[in-house]
Design a protein around this motif. Structure first.
Motif, PDB file in Angstrom:
ATOM      1  N   MET A 160      56.904  40.710  64.123  1.00  0.00           N
ATOM      2  CA  MET A 160      57.344  39.768  65.124  1.00  0.00           C
ATOM      3  C   MET A 160      57.112  39.383  66.308  1.00  0.00           C
ATOM      4  O   MET A 160      56.328  39.996  66.646  1.00  0.00           O
ATOM      5  CB  MET A 160      59.205  40.724  65.224  1.00  0.00           C
ATOM      6  N   SER A 161      57.083  38.271  65.912  1.00  0.00           N
ATOM      7  CA  SER A 161      56.525  37.719  66.918  1.00  0.00           C
ATOM      8  C   SER A 161      57.362  37.262  68.676  1.00  0.00           C
ATOM      9  O   SER A 161      58.333  36.952  68.462  1.00  0.00           O
ATOM     10  CB  SER A 161      55.531  36.160  66.807  1.00  0.00           C
ATOM     11  N   ARG A 162      57.093  37.185  69.376  1.00  0.00           N
ATOM     12  CA  ARG A 162      57.674  36.878  70.862  1.00  0.00           C
ATOM     13  C   ARG A 162      58.709  35.943  70.559  1.00  0.00           C
ATOM     14  O   ARG A 162      57.808  34.524  70.401  1.00  0.00           O
ATOM     15  CB  ARG A 162      56.977  37.380  72.100  1.00  0.00           C
ATOM     16  N   ASN A 163      59.664  35.546  70.534  1.00  0.00           N
ATOM     17  CA  ASN A 163      60.745  34.619  70.566  1.00  0.00           C
ATOM     18  C   ASN A 163      60.311  33.621  69.008  1.00  0.00           C
ATOM     19  O   ASN A 163      61.000  32.459  69.035  1.00  0.00           O
ATOM     20  CB  ASN A 163      60.422  33.224  71.935  1.00  0.00           C
ATOM     21  N   SER A 164      60.725  34.479  68.596  1.00  0.00           N
ATOM     22  CA  SER A 164      60.242  33.908  66.462  1.00  0.00           C
ATOM     23  C   SER A 164      62.029  33.657  66.435  1.00  0.00           C
ATOM     24  O   SER A 164      62.405  34.836  66.531  1.00  0.00           O
ATOM     25  CB  SER A 164      59.349  34.615  65.793  1.00  0.00           C
ATOM     26  N   LEU A 165      62.434  32.879  65.879  1.00  0.00           N
ATOM     27  CA  LEU A 165      63.357  32.224  64.940  1.00  0.00           C
ATOM     28  C   LEU A 165      63.327  32.918  63.942  1.00  0.00           C
ATOM     29  O   LEU A 165      62.277  32.923  62.763  1.00  0.00           O
ATOM     30  CB  LEU A 165      63.659  30.969  64.824  1.00  0.00           C
ATOM     31  N   LEU A 166      64.247  33.738  63.494  1.00  0.00           N
ATOM     32  CA  LEU A 166      64.411  34.505  62.741  1.00  0.00           C
ATOM     33  C   LEU A 166      65.523  34.276  61.263  1.00  0.00           C
ATOM     34  O   LEU A 166      65.733  34.040  60.240  1.00  0.00           O
ATOM     35  CB  LEU A 166      65.217  36.079  62.884  1.00  0.00           C
TER      36      LEU A 166
ATOM     37  N   LEU B 239      67.618  41.185  70.359  1.00  0.00           N
ATOM     38  CA  LEU B 239      68.378  39.728  69.121  1.00  0.00           C
ATOM     39  C   LEU B 239      68.737  38.568  70.620  1.00  0.00           C
ATOM     40  O   LEU B 239      69.965  39.215  70.750  1.00  0.00           O
ATOM     41  CB  LEU B 239      69.164  40.940  68.297  1.00  0.00           C
ATOM     42  N   GLU B 240      68.202  38.221  70.099  1.00  0.00           N
ATOM     43  CA  GLU B 240      69.222  36.345  70.500  1.00  0.00           C
ATOM     44  C   GLU B 240      70.305  36.094  70.085  1.00  0.00           C
ATOM     45  O   GLU B 240      69.482  35.523  68.591  1.00  0.00           O
ATOM     46  CB  GLU B 240      68.329  35.803  71.331  1.00  0.00           C
ATOM     47  N   ILE B 241      71.291  35.882  69.778  1.00  0.00           N
ATOM     48  CA  ILE B 241      72.427  34.925  69.182  1.00  0.00           C
ATOM     49  C   ILE B 241      72.473  33.728  69.859  1.00  0.00           C
ATOM     50  O   ILE B 241      73.234  34.183  70.730  1.00  0.00           O
ATOM     51  CB  ILE B 241      73.632  35.896  68.064  1.00  0.00           C
ATOM     52  N   VAL B 242      72.265  33.116  69.775  1.00  0.00           N
ATOM     53  CA  VAL B 242      73.415  31.429  70.452  1.00  0.00           C
ATOM     54  C   VAL B 242      74.138  30.699  69.893  1.00  0.00           C
ATOM     55  O   VAL B 242      73.971  30.149  68.410  1.00  0.00           O
ATOM     56  CB  VAL B 242      72.434  30.293  70.871  1.00  0.00           C
TER      57      VAL B 242
ATOM     58  N   ASP C 275      71.575  30.418  65.526  1.00  0.00           N
ATOM     59  CA  ASP C 275      70.665  30.383  65.425  1.00  0.00           C
ATOM     60  C   ASP C 275      70.678  31.702  66.606  1.00  0.00           C
ATOM     61  O   ASP C 275      70.764  32.729  66.344  1.00  0.00           O
ATOM     62  CB  ASP C 275      70.186  30.060  67.076  1.00  0.00           C
ATOM     63  N   CYS C 276      69.260  32.782  65.232  1.00  0.00           N
ATOM     64  CA  CYS C 276      68.963  34.499  65.816  1.00  0.00           C
ATOM     65  C   CYS C 276      67.760  34.861  65.953  1.00  0.00           C
ATOM     66  O   CYS C 276      67.102  33.826  65.099  1.00  0.00           O
ATOM     67  CB  CYS C 276      69.887  35.019  64.627  1.00  0.00           C
ATOM     68  N   ARG C 277      67.033  34.517  67.028  1.00  0.00           N
ATOM     69  CA  ARG C 277      65.486  34.946  67.215  1.00  0.00           C
ATOM     70  C   ARG C 277      65.607  36.757  67.965  1.00  0.00           C
ATOM     71  O   ARG C 277      66.254  37.262  68.232  1.00  0.00           O
ATOM     72  CB  ARG C 277      65.678  34.132  68.575  1.00  0.00           C
ATOM     73  N   HIS C 278      64.021  36.521  67.542  1.00  0.00           N
ATOM     74  CA  HIS C 278      63.583  37.837  68.260  1.00  0.00           C
ATOM     75  C   HIS C 278      62.962  38.059  69.316  1.00  0.00           C
ATOM     76  O   HIS C 278      62.142  36.601  69.427  1.00  0.00           O
ATOM     77  CB  HIS C 278      62.419  38.816  67.038  1.00  0.00           C
ATOM     78  N   SER C 279      62.936  38.173  70.271  1.00  0.00           N
ATOM     79  CA  SER C 279      62.729  37.903  71.650  1.00  0.00           C
ATOM     80  C   SER C 279      62.691  39.086  72.427  1.00  0.00           C
ATOM     81  O   SER C 279      62.690  40.379  72.367  1.00  0.00           O
ATOM     82  CB  SER C 279      63.555  36.918  72.830  1.00  0.00           C
ATOM     83  N   GLN C 280      61.334  39.218  73.385  1.00  0.00           N
ATOM     84  CA  GLN C 280      61.224  40.037  74.047  1.00  0.00           C
ATOM     85  C   GLN C 280      61.559  39.279  75.812  1.00  0.00           C
ATOM     86  O   GLN C 280      62.046  38.427  76.335  1.00  0.00           O
ATOM     87  CB  GLN C 280      59.573  40.148  74.436  1.00  0.00           C
ATOM     88  N   LEU C 281      62.630  40.009  76.072  1.00  0.00           N
ATOM     89  CA  LEU C 281      63.513  39.804  77.480  1.00  0.00           C
ATOM     90  C   LEU C 281      63.348  41.146  78.491  1.00  0.00           C
ATOM     91  O   LEU C 281      63.150  42.078  78.109  1.00  0.00           O
ATOM     92  CB  LEU C 281      65.210  39.659  77.152  1.00  0.00           C
ATOM     93  N   LEU C 282      63.714  40.638  79.468  1.00  0.00           N
ATOM     94  CA  LEU C 282      63.732  41.600  80.836  1.00  0.00           C
ATOM     95  C   LEU C 282      64.710  42.070  80.849  1.00  0.00           C
ATOM     96  O   LEU C 282      65.935  41.801  80.726  1.00  0.00           O
ATOM     97  CB  LEU C 282      63.438  40.894  81.891  1.00  0.00           C
ATOM     98  N   ASP C 283      65.120  43.440  81.111  1.00  0.00           N
ATOM     99  CA  ASP C 283      66.371  44.239  81.220  1.00  0.00           C
ATOM    100  C   ASP C 283      66.188  45.185  82.169  1.00  0.00           C
ATOM    101  O   ASP C 283      65.648  46.541  82.315  1.00  0.00           O
ATOM    102  CB  ASP C 283      66.476  45.065  79.793  1.00  0.00           C
ATOM    103  N   ASN C 284      66.669  45.264  83.094  1.00  0.00           N
ATOM    104  CA  ASN C 284      66.274  46.493  84.662  1.00  0.00           C
ATOM    105  C   ASN C 284      64.703  46.249  85.131  1.00  0.00           C
ATOM    106  O   ASN C 284      64.392  47.488  84.991  1.00  0.00           O
ATOM    107  CB  ASN C 284      66.571  47.280  84.095  1.00  0.00           C
ATOM    108  N   GLY C 285      63.634  44.696  85.127  1.00  0.00           N
ATOM    109  CA  GLY C 285      62.554  45.292  85.168  1.00  0.00           C
ATOM    110  C   GLY C 285      62.251  45.344  84.043  1.00  0.00           C
ATOM    111  O   GLY C 285      60.599  45.474  84.489  1.00  0.00           O
TER     112      GLY C 285
END
Length: 160
Positions: free
Chosen positions: A1-7, A86-89, A70-80
């Protein structure tokens, strides 16, 4: 999966009968993304609660109004630390809700209603709401846990 890809992208009407479609799709998506079964269940229930709130409060029960998920696979910062998530909007064009009004009631108040938002916040790692250009956006994030090594009988280490 690529970063910030729409799933997954779902464009639905505010018909409560569509909740089962969303539950099934998110359940499969969460499972295939590697979340534990209990995490999948809590994410699915959190999104179900959020959509129910949109139908009930933003659209006042109207069953013909648009809801986008919208559901995306993302890479996000969590405590640095950069982590897979998984982002769901959820997006709707219903009644504008003021962010300061989005608060649950105290858990010790015994009466029906008002616990949905509390449950959503406890189930997800991040919950943000904003209104922009006539659209309500509820942004939910669940971080994927790192597989923890487990000990084999012979003392070797295997990653899940």
């Amino acid at each position: 999966m690529s970063r910030n890809s729409l799933l997954l992208k779902m464009e639905l009407r505010s018909d409560p009968r569509m909740l089962c479609v969303v539950r099934a799709a998110l359940g499969q998506l969460g499972e295939s993304a590697g979340f534990l079964p209990e995490e999948v269940r809590s994410m699915v229930l959190a999104v179900d609660e959020a959509m129910t709130n949109v139908i009930r409060h933003a659209y006042h029960g109207r069953i013909d109004q648009p809801i986008e998920v919208d559901c995306r696979h993302s890479q996000l910062l969590d405590n640095g630390v950069l982590r897979d998530a998984l982002e769901i909007v959820l997006k709707d064009k219903g009644v504008r809700v003021k962010a300061e009004e989005l608060r649950g009631r105290p858990l010790d108040e015994v009466r029906p209603g008002g616990l949905g938002l509390q449950f959503i916040r406890e189930s997800m790692d991040s919950v943000r709401f904003r209104h922009q250009k006539g659209t309500n956006r509820l942004h939910l994030v669940k971080f994927l846990r790192q597989a923890e090594p487990r000990q084999e009988a012979e003392g070797g280490v295997v990653c899940n």
